[in-house]
Design an enzyme around this catalytic site. Structure first.
Site, short mmCIF file in Angstrom:
data_model
loop_
_atom_site.label_atom_id
_atom_site.label_comp_id
_atom_site.label_asym_id
_atom_site.label_seq_id
_atom_site.Cartn_x
_atom_site.Cartn_y
_atom_site.Cartn_z
N LYS A 80 23.14 35.24 91.00
CA LYS A 80 24.32 34.45 91.36
C LYS A 80 25.57 35.11 90.78
CE LYS A 80 25.93 29.61 91.22
NZ LYS A 80 25.62 28.26 90.69
N SER A 155 26.01 24.54 94.00
CA SER A 155 26.88 25.68 94.22
C SER A 155 26.14 26.99 94.49
CB SER A 155 27.79 25.88 93.00
OG SER A 155 27.01 26.18 91.83
N SER A 179 22.87 22.50 90.91
CA SER A 179 23.26 23.65 91.71
C SER A 179 22.15 24.65 91.98
CB SER A 179 24.44 24.38 91.05
OG SER A 179 25.59 23.58 91.07
#
Length: 494
Positions: A80, A155, A179
């Site tokens: 990420k 997210s 997330s």
């Protein structure tokens, strides 16, 4: 598609050890798939083609020399884009950090490198991890491999989409209020939030420091457990890091036994009512019945404070975010924008920089966080939210005196179309209603595919007491045995 990409990471690792494939061949297959299909999904913000292949060749050369290698050496992974990586851009999907290349590695990156796993690149996300759809990214939204017009969650939708689209067998994400788990639910992947402190946060660009946690994204529970083993463990660079976690999550899954006899599973009363789609509840109930059939005792648990967890979270998280994001001021690093007219002062430069660099959702949360921390409102808002957090922690403690683990739906809905949902804040914030309590309490949670609703994946969340991540993975592996969702993934036919 190359058949090897349909394998789990654990199977890939075995094939590498057996000499059935080289790491360079496996890494190249992932890179080729990214090049061919990421235009459709937009899971990646940066592809580390040369770096990944260089690592793969090093693994192959070491294996040819007969060296003893880590278990997952040569298995590729994606990261990420809020996890700091030396020599690669780390943007947090924000114009504020566009083009920023860090001078150091996060602890989890160092551990991935020590495991000799090629890093494929950095995945898309909601800007500074603020969102539940991966649509607030400054560099374009990510689509769900099950239907690119639907959300991949957020997210960390980029990491989940990359794994669901067979572009990467493993990925790392961060989970502040769901997330990792909510994207796992809507993409049919396994997403885990470890116990707070079980995985170092050093090098994670902070959003809300008391809530953030790095965790694994995978297509199987065994893979997720193995990845936590790789990146977890005490880190002296992280003051919140734990040093008394169980040694092996993967071993707990591998040696789990044949049934769940004697295990008590609590179904949280507050997590199955109004606001949850009928198909989600049906799939969840089927999963619970399957666990019961494997010997588990099912107990309904009443956690009244969970009803207020969402409101408390959206006061605590913005407060911490407003403090953490104060560093992005146009002076120290990142974007700098000078005012177009008038004198150039530090204050006016900072204002122009933050206006240009932050998106609407980030600005909204900074404003809210600054407000709730102000002298006139601190006790009424932030102080009371922390009291609710204590109540949530007490409800978890009371529940775990009655049961061994808790089970809930991960998300109240399946993946909705980007244009279908009303674009109001509450619709987005409610996506995390079932995942937020775990972050407030610091307990581990994992989402595992449990079934389909109208052809879209549904996730079941398993929550365990702090430091009992191995029990969480063990129970989740039984859910995955029951619900084989992956064969229905349309991305397998690309």
């Amino acid at each position: 598609m190359t058949d090897v990409l349909l394998k789990t990471a654990t199977q890939m690792a075995q094939m590498l050890r057996d000499g059935e494939i080289t790491s360079e061949e496996l890494t190249q297959a992932c890179l080729d798939r990214i090049e061919r299909f990421d235009g459709k999904i937009h899971a990646f913000l940066f592809v580390n083609r040369e770096g990944a292949l260089a690592t793969a060749r090093q693994v192959d050369a070491a294996r040819e020399r007969g060296e003893e290698l880590p278990a997952f050496a040569g298995v590729p992974i994606a990261l990420k884009d809020n996890i700091v990586t030396r020599g690669m851009p780390t943007t947090c999907a924000s114009k504020m950090l566009e083009g920023w290349i860090p001078p150091y590695d996060a602890t989890v990156v160092k551990r991935v490198q020590a495991a000799m796993m090629p890093i494929l690149g950095k995945t898309n996300m909601d800007e500074f991890a603020m969102g539940s759809t991966t649509a607030t990214s400054a560099f374009g939204r990510t689509g769900n491999p099950w239907d690119p017009e639907r959300i991949p969650g957020g997210s960390g939708g980029g990491s989940a989409a990359a794994v669901a689209a067979y572009m990467a067998p493993l990925a790392l994400g961060s989970d502040t209020g769901g997330s990792i788990r909510q994207p796992g639910s809507v993409t049919g992947t396994v997403g885990a939030k470890p116990t707070y402190g079980a995985v170092s946060r050093y090098g994670l660009v902070a959003m809300a420091s008391s809530l953030d946690q790095i965790g694994p994204v995978a297509r199987s529970v065994a893979d997720a457990a193995a990845l936590q083993d790789i990146v977890g463990g005490h880190d002296p660079l992280d003051s919140t890091s734990l040093n008394d976690m169980p040694q092996s999550m993967a071993e707990a899954v591998a040696n789990r036994g044949e049934d769940l006899s004697g295990l008590r599973i609590g179904v949280v009363k507050q997590m199955t009512g109004e606001g949850y789609e009928r198909g989600v509840i049906d799939a969840f109930n089927a999963g619970v019945e399957a666990l019961k059939a494997r010997g588990a005792q099912i107990v309904e648990v009443d956690c009244t404070s969970f009803e207020y967890a969402l409101a408390a979270y959206y006061l605590i998280m913005p407060a911490e975010a407003s403090s953490n994001l104060a560093r992005f001021d146009g002076v120290r690093f990142g974007l700098r924008v000078l005012p177009e007219d008038g004198p150039v002062t530090a204050e006016r430069m900072m204002s122009a920089t933050r206006e240009a660099g932050f998106g609407d959702e980030v600005k909204r949360r900074i404003i809210l966080g600054t407000h709730v921390l102000s002298a006139g409102y601190f006790d009424a808002y932030y102080g009371n939210a922390q009291k609710v957090r204590t109540l949530v922690q007490r409800d978890f403690a009371a529940a775990f005196e009655k049961v061994d683990v808790l089970a809930t739906p991960t998300s109240p809905t399946t993946a909705f179309r980007f244009d279908d949902k009303p674009q109001d804040l509450m619709s987005m914030y409610l996506n995390d209603i079932a995942t937020i309590p775990a972050n407030l309490a610091g307990v581990p949670g994992v989402s595992v595919p449990v079934g389909l609703s109208d052809g879209l994946p549904v996730g079941l969340q398993v929550l365990a007491p702090a430091r009992k991540d191995e029990l969480m993975y063990k129970v989740a592996s039984f859910v995955q045995d029951f619900a084989d969702v992956e064969p229905h993934n349309p991305a397998a036919q690309w």
